[in-house]
Design an enzyme around this catalytic site. Structure first.
Site, PDB file in Angstrom:
ATOM      1  N   PHE A 137      -5.418 -15.722   8.113  1.00  0.00           N
ATOM      2  CA  PHE A 137      -4.166 -15.652   7.354  1.00  0.00           C
ATOM      3  C   PHE A 137      -3.030 -15.999   8.304  1.00  0.00           C
ATOM      4  O   PHE A 137      -2.878 -15.380   9.348  1.00  0.00           O
ATOM      5  CB  PHE A 137      -3.939 -14.261   6.749  1.00  0.00           C
ATOM      6  CG  PHE A 137      -2.672 -14.203   5.947  1.00  0.00           C
ATOM      7  CD1 PHE A 137      -2.621 -14.730   4.663  1.00  0.00           C
ATOM      8  CD2 PHE A 137      -1.510 -13.665   6.489  1.00  0.00           C
ATOM      9  CE1 PHE A 137      -1.444 -14.706   3.924  1.00  0.00           C
ATOM     10  CE2 PHE A 137      -0.327 -13.634   5.749  1.00  0.00           C
ATOM     11  CZ  PHE A 137      -0.302 -14.159   4.473  1.00  0.00           C
ATOM     12  N   ASP A 222      -2.360 -16.697  16.858  1.00  0.00           N
ATOM     13  CA  ASP A 222      -1.488 -16.059  15.874  1.00  0.00           C
ATOM     14  C   ASP A 222      -1.561 -14.561  16.125  1.00  0.00           C
ATOM     15  O   ASP A 222      -2.493 -13.884  15.694  1.00  0.00           O
ATOM     16  CB  ASP A 222      -1.942 -16.413  14.448  1.00  0.00           C
ATOM     17  CG  ASP A 222      -1.046 -15.760  13.395  1.00  0.00           C
ATOM     18  OD1 ASP A 222      -0.254 -14.869  13.756  1.00  0.00           O
ATOM     19  OD2 ASP A 222      -1.155 -16.143  12.214  1.00  0.00           O
ATOM     20  N   LYS A 251       5.718  -9.373  12.905  1.00  0.00           N
ATOM     21  CA  LYS A 251       5.629  -8.006  12.376  1.00  0.00           C
ATOM     22  C   LYS A 251       6.361  -6.914  13.185  1.00  0.00           C
ATOM     23  O   LYS A 251       7.427  -6.516  12.804  1.00  0.00           O
ATOM     24  CB  LYS A 251       4.172  -7.663  12.114  1.00  0.00           C
ATOM     25  CG  LYS A 251       3.644  -8.503  10.937  1.00  0.00           C
ATOM     26  CD  LYS A 251       2.401  -7.946  10.327  1.00  0.00           C
ATOM     27  CE  LYS A 251       2.137  -8.512   8.941  1.00  0.00           C
ATOM     28  NZ  LYS A 251       1.441  -9.802   8.905  1.00  0.00           N
TER      29      LYS A 251
HETATM   30  C1  LIG Z   1       1.586 -11.147   8.302  1.00  0.00           C
HETATM   31  C2  LIG Z   1       1.017 -12.302   9.003  1.00  0.00           C
HETATM   32  C3  LIG Z   1       1.605 -13.584   8.920  1.00  0.00           C
HETATM   33  C4  LIG Z   1       2.774 -13.869   8.027  1.00  0.00           C
HETATM   34  O1  LIG Z   1       3.916 -13.159   8.366  1.00  0.00           O
HETATM   35  P1  LIG Z   1       5.162 -13.123   7.360  1.00  0.00           P
HETATM   36  O2  LIG Z   1       6.205 -12.372   8.126  1.00  0.00           O
HETATM   37  O3  LIG Z   1       4.714 -12.424   6.122  1.00  0.00           O
HETATM   38  O4  LIG Z   1       5.549 -14.518   7.085  1.00  0.00           O
HETATM   39  C5  LIG Z   1       1.043 -14.587   9.674  1.00  0.00           C
HETATM   40  N1  LIG Z   1      -0.037 -14.379  10.458  1.00  0.00           N
HETATM   41  C6  LIG Z   1      -0.623 -13.166  10.551  1.00  0.00           C
HETATM   42  C7  LIG Z   1      -1.799 -12.999  11.445  1.00  0.00           C
HETATM   43  C8  LIG Z   1      -0.132 -12.097   9.823  1.00  0.00           C
HETATM   44  O5  LIG Z   1      -0.730 -10.906   9.885  1.00  0.00           O
END
Ligand SMILES: *Cc1c(COP(=O)(O)O)cnc(C)c1O
Length: 406
Positions: A137, A222, A251
């Site tokens: 994700f 990521d 986050k």
């Molecule tokens: C939450 C998340 C995102 C997206 O972040 P947003 O602030 O909602 O755009 C991208 N990558 C990972 C691994 C995430 O947990």
């Protein structure tokens, strides 16, 4: 497309979220106080955002002080608070430079653009494709959705953004096969959060690093969810034993204030010259003040020892619940305070039973319930949470036995 009369709606918010029917008005550390006065133990941390809990005095003071001085000036000007945060993040990591934005998806967009640009300025504009992993994700923008590759999120939004090749997590042969003349790099989460708290083992990360070095590819981590202490070190890459070239954060970075960052080595960021990328709000004074305040707390000696200790305790206690309630939950996975419990019954049933017990948790892929307490959670709060889980499991075990009997 004109409509004649306005319909009556209970809510005027776009209904893209299936929200629980509970609202909060106050927070204290790991506790949330609902509008009706009920106290909930918050093991969502706003989906891995409120790493220092709610209303942390140092964050509140820093933001109040900044709010009274200056909020936003744009990136037309020098922002000392942002310079300071970039320096501190780079000093604490492999990176040399940081770009600030407002969310995880934006941090990943910056990472994707940077990886492509790196190849372009190094004489390979044809190398634009990125290898990603099943279950990933990376956000909800068109490009990050294509990178994540989840069909249910892509459906109905037109042609998928080109340039992503997905392979199974942990499958090195598939990665090798996916590398071609158009490949720019590889994107991976050290731990898949949304995907169900899953990770490849360290040898896989080492092999990816080697493949990137051998083929002049960019390795992108990521760390939007894993970064900023969630895994028990400031960044999760420290535990994989390899360093990426580019890392996305968001986050927990602002401790609850919306903010993201894309960190990189100068080599990987070579193409990112004035005008190649930008953001109106990114790294404004409020956001970077929140980021600096968050780091002040996390970089205090002993902070991560505490996280590791709490991690061990929570995992041990959850494993014992899994032993005793095997008809409800079957497995504990994760690292630091990114913990997943795989459910036997639907994960949603566990989450709502826990909400009835006033313990808040988050769903993830693979029928997993995520336990994401704030990193400042203490021993008695963990014990309290596990007691609530036991009560929920007792009820769920009874219902699942009853439904089997009929
Ligand atoms: C939450 C998340 C995102 C997206 O972040 P947003 O602030 O909602 O755009 C991208 N990558 C990972 C691994 C995430 O947990």
């Amino acid at each position: 497309m004109n409509q004649t009369a306005k319909p009556h709606l209970d809510s005027h918010m776009l209904p893209v979220f299936a929200r629980a029917d509970v609202a909060f008005e106050r927070g204290e550390g790991p506790w949330l106080i609902a509008t009706n006065g009920d106290r909930y133990l918050d093991f969502t941390s706003g989906v891995a955002v409120n790493a220092l809990g709610h209303a942390h005095p140092h964050l509140v003071a820093a933001l109040q002080e900044q709010a009274a001085k200056l909020w936003h000036v744009s990136n037309l000007f020098t922002i000392p608070e942002g310079e300071k945060l970039a320096t501190r993040l780079c000093d604490a990591s492999f990176a040399d430079v940081a770009f600030f934005c407002n969310s995880g998806a934006e941090a990943m967009e910056a990472a994707i653009k940077m990886a492509r640009k790196f190849q372009a300025v190094n004489g390979h504009p044809e190398r634009y494709r990125l290898i990603t992993f099943e279950g990933a994700f990376h956000g909800r923008t068109l490009a990050t959705l294509a990178a994540g590759g989840q069909q249910k999120y892509l459906e109905g939004f037109g042609p998928r953004v080109e340039g992503f090749d997905q392979v199974p997590l942990g499958d090195l042969e598939a990665v090798k096969k996916a590398i071609g003349p158009h490949t720019a790099g590889i994107i991976i989460e050290p731990w898949q959060g949304e995907g169900g708290v899953r990770a490849a083992d360290p040898s896989f990360f080492r092999a990816l690093r080697q493949l990137c070095d051998d083929n002049k590819l960019v390795l992108v981590f990521d760390e939007v969810q894993t970064g900023m202490g969630r895994i028990g070190t400031l960044f999760a890459y420290e535990k994989t034993g390899v360093t990426p070239d580019i890392m996305a954060l968001a986050k927990a970075l602002g401790g609850g204030f919306p903010m993201g960052a894309c960190l990189a080595t100068v080599a990987a960021a070579a193409g990112m010259t004035p005008g190649t990328h930008g953001s109106t709000f990114g790294g404004n004074l409020l956001a970077t003040a929140a980021g600096n305040a968050t780091l002040d707390v996390m970089l205090k000696p002993g902070f991560f020892d505490h996280v590791q200790k709490m991690s061990l305790l929570l995992k041990q206690k959850l494993a014992s619940v899994v032993d005793r309630y095997s008809s409800v939950v079957s497995e504990v996975r994760g690292d630091g305070l990114l913990i997943g419990v795989k459910a036997v019954v639907p994960a949603g049933d566990v989450i709502s039973a826990l909400r009835d017990e006033k313990l808040l948790t988050v769903a993830a892929g693979d029928n997993v319930v995520r336990f994401l307490p704030p990193l400042i959670v203490n021993e008695s709060e963990i014990e309290d949470a596990v007691t609530r889980l036991e009560r929920a499991c007792t009820r769920l075990a009874r219902t699942s036995a009853q439904s089997e009997a009929v």
